[in-house]
Design a protein around this motif. Sequence first.
Motif, PDB file in Angstrom:
ATOM      1  N   SER A 226      -7.082 -17.532  -0.974  1.00  0.00           N
ATOM      2  CA  SER A 226      -6.611 -17.765   0.478  1.00  0.00           C
ATOM      3  C   SER A 226      -7.069 -16.608   1.440  1.00  0.00           C
ATOM      4  CB  SER A 226      -4.864 -17.910   0.533  1.00  0.00           C
ATOM      5  OG  SER A 226      -4.546 -18.877  -0.629  1.00  0.00           O
ATOM      6  N   GLU A 227      -6.896 -15.322   0.903  1.00  0.00           N
ATOM      7  CA  GLU A 227      -7.305 -14.474   1.740  1.00  0.00           C
ATOM      8  C   GLU A 227      -8.773 -14.288   2.020  1.00  0.00           C
ATOM      9  OE1 GLU A 227      -5.871 -11.014  -0.518  1.00  0.00           O
ATOM     10  OE2 GLU A 227      -3.993 -11.222   0.072  1.00  0.00           O
ATOM     11  N   GLY A 232     -15.589 -17.317   5.136  1.00  0.00           N
ATOM     12  CA  GLY A 232     -16.512 -18.225   4.990  1.00  0.00           C
ATOM     13  C   GLY A 232     -17.717 -17.738   3.925  1.00  0.00           C
ATOM     14  N   ASN A 233     -17.483 -16.653   3.106  1.00  0.00           N
ATOM     15  CA  ASN A 233     -18.347 -16.074   2.238  1.00  0.00           C
ATOM     16  C   ASN A 233     -18.013 -16.640   0.755  1.00  0.00           C
ATOM     17  OD1 ASN A 233     -19.387 -14.482   0.230  1.00  0.00           O
ATOM     18  ND2 ASN A 233     -19.266 -12.467   1.428  1.00  0.00           N
ATOM     19  N   VAL A 234     -18.724 -17.711   0.410  1.00  0.00           N
ATOM     20  CA  VAL A 234     -18.643 -18.502  -0.774  1.00  0.00           C
ATOM     21  C   VAL A 234     -18.657 -17.749  -2.029  1.00  0.00           C
ATOM     22  CG1 VAL A 234     -19.163 -20.622  -2.034  1.00  0.00           C
ATOM     23  CG2 VAL A 234     -19.524 -20.428   0.239  1.00  0.00           C
ATOM     24  N   ALA A 235     -19.577 -16.659  -2.190  1.00  0.00           N
ATOM     25  CA  ALA A 235     -19.507 -15.947  -3.103  1.00  0.00           C
ATOM     26  C   ALA A 235     -18.202 -14.984  -3.487  1.00  0.00           C
ATOM     27  CB  ALA A 235     -20.803 -14.956  -3.229  1.00  0.00           C
ATOM     28  N   ALA A 236     -17.695 -14.648  -2.459  1.00  0.00           N
ATOM     29  CA  ALA A 236     -16.644 -13.746  -2.310  1.00  0.00           C
ATOM     30  C   ALA A 236     -15.382 -14.667  -2.584  1.00  0.00           C
ATOM     31  CB  ALA A 236     -16.230 -13.079  -1.213  1.00  0.00           C
ATOM     32  N   LEU A 237     -15.460 -15.901  -2.117  1.00  0.00           N
ATOM     33  CA  LEU A 237     -14.256 -16.956  -2.641  1.00  0.00           C
ATOM     34  C   LEU A 237     -14.356 -17.295  -3.811  1.00  0.00           C
ATOM     35  CD1 LEU A 237     -12.379 -19.033  -1.466  1.00  0.00           C
ATOM     36  CD2 LEU A 237     -14.254 -20.583  -1.195  1.00  0.00           C
ATOM     37  N   ARG A 238     -15.353 -17.553  -4.523  1.00  0.00           N
ATOM     38  CA  ARG A 238     -15.499 -17.844  -6.063  1.00  0.00           C
ATOM     39  C   ARG A 238     -14.927 -16.913  -6.785  1.00  0.00           C
ATOM     40  NH1 ARG A 238     -18.263 -22.441  -7.647  1.00  0.00           N
ATOM     41  NH2 ARG A 238     -18.926 -21.440  -9.551  1.00  0.00           N
ATOM     42  N   GLU A 239     -15.210 -15.597  -6.583  1.00  0.00           N
ATOM     43  CA  GLU A 239     -14.667 -14.471  -7.254  1.00  0.00           C
ATOM     44  C   GLU A 239     -13.232 -14.255  -7.069  1.00  0.00           C
ATOM     45  OE1 GLU A 239     -16.300 -12.503  -9.738  1.00  0.00           O
ATOM     46  OE2 GLU A 239     -17.697 -14.061  -9.098  1.00  0.00           O
ATOM     47  N   ALA A 240     -12.951 -14.513  -6.034  1.00  0.00           N
ATOM     48  CA  ALA A 240     -11.343 -14.305  -5.638  1.00  0.00           C
ATOM     49  C   ALA A 240     -10.563 -15.430  -6.474  1.00  0.00           C
ATOM     50  CB  ALA A 240     -11.020 -14.300  -4.105  1.00  0.00           C
ATOM     51  N   ARG A 258     -14.602 -23.570 -14.888  1.00  0.00           N
ATOM     52  CA  ARG A 258     -15.858 -24.106 -14.177  1.00  0.00           C
ATOM     53  C   ARG A 258     -15.175 -25.227 -13.363  1.00  0.00           C
ATOM     54  NH1 ARG A 258     -18.912 -23.946 -18.916  1.00  0.00           N
ATOM     55  NH2 ARG A 258     -18.808 -26.400 -18.970  1.00  0.00           N
ATOM     56  N   CYS A 259     -14.522 -26.113 -13.797  1.00  0.00           N
ATOM     57  CA  CYS A 259     -13.715 -27.239 -13.016  1.00  0.00           C
ATOM     58  C   CYS A 259     -13.040 -26.851 -11.743  1.00  0.00           C
ATOM     59  CB  CYS A 259     -12.896 -28.235 -14.103  1.00  0.00           C
ATOM     60  SG  CYS A 259     -12.466 -29.790 -13.334  1.00  0.00           S
ATOM     61  N   HIS A 260     -12.124 -25.705 -12.265  1.00  0.00           N
ATOM     62  CA  HIS A 260     -11.218 -25.139 -11.203  1.00  0.00           C
ATOM     63  C   HIS A 260     -12.140 -24.517 -10.037  1.00  0.00           C
ATOM     64  CE1 HIS A 260      -7.595 -26.366 -13.382  1.00  0.00           C
ATOM     65  NE2 HIS A 260      -7.765 -25.316 -14.214  1.00  0.00           N
ATOM     66  N   LEU A 261     -13.147 -23.785 -10.393  1.00  0.00           N
ATOM     67  CA  LEU A 261     -13.986 -23.287  -9.676  1.00  0.00           C
ATOM     68  C   LEU A 261     -14.852 -24.104  -8.598  1.00  0.00           C
ATOM     69  CD1 LEU A 261     -15.540 -20.144 -11.468  1.00  0.00           C
ATOM     70  CD2 LEU A 261     -13.816 -20.123  -9.487  1.00  0.00           C
ATOM     71  N   ALA A 262     -14.997 -25.364  -9.303  1.00  0.00           N
ATOM     72  CA  ALA A 262     -15.991 -26.514  -8.421  1.00  0.00           C
ATOM     73  C   ALA A 262     -14.881 -27.059  -7.557  1.00  0.00           C
ATOM     74  CB  ALA A 262     -16.465 -27.332  -9.511  1.00  0.00           C
ATOM     75  N   THR A 263     -13.743 -27.195  -7.922  1.00  0.00           N
ATOM     76  CA  THR A 263     -12.694 -27.887  -6.790  1.00  0.00           C
ATOM     77  C   THR A 263     -12.486 -27.114  -5.738  1.00  0.00           C
ATOM     78  OG1 THR A 263     -10.800 -27.510  -8.107  1.00  0.00           O
ATOM     79  CG2 THR A 263     -11.835 -29.632  -8.635  1.00  0.00           C
ATOM     80  N   VAL A 264     -12.129 -25.725  -6.113  1.00  0.00           N
ATOM     81  CA  VAL A 264     -11.914 -25.050  -4.999  1.00  0.00           C
ATOM     82  C   VAL A 264     -13.112 -24.793  -4.107  1.00  0.00           C
ATOM     83  CG1 VAL A 264     -11.272 -22.446  -4.552  1.00  0.00           C
ATOM     84  CG2 VAL A 264     -10.075 -23.483  -6.198  1.00  0.00           C
ATOM     85  N   THR A 265     -14.336 -24.552  -4.605  1.00  0.00           N
ATOM     86  CA  THR A 265     -15.284 -24.364  -3.979  1.00  0.00           C
ATOM     87  C   THR A 265     -15.804 -25.749  -2.993  1.00  0.00           C
ATOM     88  OG1 THR A 265     -16.495 -22.859  -5.557  1.00  0.00           O
ATOM     89  CG2 THR A 265     -17.965 -23.636  -3.787  1.00  0.00           C
ATOM     90  N   ARG A 266     -15.517 -26.743  -3.458  1.00  0.00           N
ATOM     91  CA  ARG A 266     -15.693 -28.199  -2.683  1.00  0.00           C
ATOM     92  C   ARG A 266     -14.677 -28.291  -1.607  1.00  0.00           C
ATOM     93  NH1 ARG A 266     -19.090 -31.695  -5.448  1.00  0.00           N
ATOM     94  NH2 ARG A 266     -18.917 -33.139  -3.653  1.00  0.00           N
ATOM     95  N   ALA A 267     -13.194 -27.952  -1.861  1.00  0.00           N
ATOM     96  CA  ALA A 267     -12.437 -28.014  -0.827  1.00  0.00           C
ATOM     97  C   ALA A 267     -12.584 -27.066   0.170  1.00  0.00           C
ATOM     98  CB  ALA A 267     -11.032 -27.864  -1.450  1.00  0.00           C
ATOM     99  N   ALA A 268     -12.998 -25.897  -0.147  1.00  0.00           N
ATOM    100  CA  ALA A 268     -13.048 -24.921   0.972  1.00  0.00           C
ATOM    101  C   ALA A 268     -14.468 -25.199   1.669  1.00  0.00           C
ATOM    102  CB  ALA A 268     -13.537 -23.599   0.267  1.00  0.00           C
ATOM    103  N   ALA A 269     -15.524 -25.731   1.207  1.00  0.00           N
ATOM    104  CA  ALA A 269     -16.639 -26.301   2.033  1.00  0.00           C
ATOM    105  C   ALA A 269     -16.193 -27.131   2.912  1.00  0.00           C
ATOM    106  CB  ALA A 269     -17.762 -26.674   0.923  1.00  0.00           C
ATOM    107  N   GLU A 270     -15.276 -27.973   2.405  1.00  0.00           N
ATOM    108  CA  GLU A 270     -14.866 -29.184   3.543  1.00  0.00           C
ATOM    109  C   GLU A 270     -14.174 -28.814   4.722  1.00  0.00           C
ATOM    110  OE1 GLU A 270     -12.823 -33.659   3.653  1.00  0.00           O
ATOM    111  OE2 GLU A 270     -12.611 -32.297   2.001  1.00  0.00           O
TER     112      GLU A 270
END
Length: 273
Positions: A226-227, A232-240, A258-270
């Motif tokens: 969330s922080e 908008g830094n996707v790499a930082a978001l995934r590490e967090a 991997r599944c959780h990281l994928a859903t977080v990444t896709r939700a954040a991108a939208e």
Amino acid sequence: MKPAAIDYARPKDLAEACAMLNEAGDAAMMVAGGQSLVPMMSLRLTAFETLLDVSRLEALKRTEDEGSHVFLGAATTHAMIEDGKVPDPSQGLMSRVASKIAYRAVRNMGTIGGSVALADPAADWPCGLIALEAEVILAGPDGERALPADGFFLGPYETAREPNEIIVGFRIPKLPPAARWGTFKVARKSGAFSDSLAIAVLPGDGSARVALTGTTAHAGLLVRASEALPSGNVAALREAARADIAELDPDADAYRVRCHLATVTRAAAEALS
């Protein structure tokens, strides 16, 4: 299989329902839509002495625009939210979440209150309400109290609701018109419970909320993600998110992570698009 023999009661109002529940305690179970409870009863996965039918209680059907918030009664069905028949505090997010729950026949009967009360780890509404900073409103013998959705879910099928309390509804802050959100769900087949569901919300004030559920013990807020999201830094978001997932789902294997990281990444991108 068939359900075990039980007593059936239909209280006429909320006060009578609270009194019945206070007297029966853990020996009673409430039913509204019954889309989860009835199959569990038929398979004898749950046992109790009395079934309290609260489906017709007007207090649980109340929906109201309260200015800065919207109150949705616990008996509001998924379909009512999907179809926009109740006030929407979420700029369309709740309608999207509702539309992805099971099948239309289930959404016609299943209720948001029943979903939250059951607290299935893979259910959609706990995740959505956490992301929207909602409050859960409960009624009991000592009156009403409000608990934040973030913290209400304690474990698989376990919440902070006391045995003698009824979920009356949810108070949800309105997202401003400039707010953005995203959600992504992974399920084995259409209509199935999620392996992973992530919801990201950017209210537009520089803050963000990312919630996750699925194979976790319960839905939860990803604080670090969330922080990281507003940058908008996707790499930082995934590490967090990876660090958050390690806390929320410590037993997750490589696929689940991997599944959780994928859903977080896709939700954040939208949400960021």
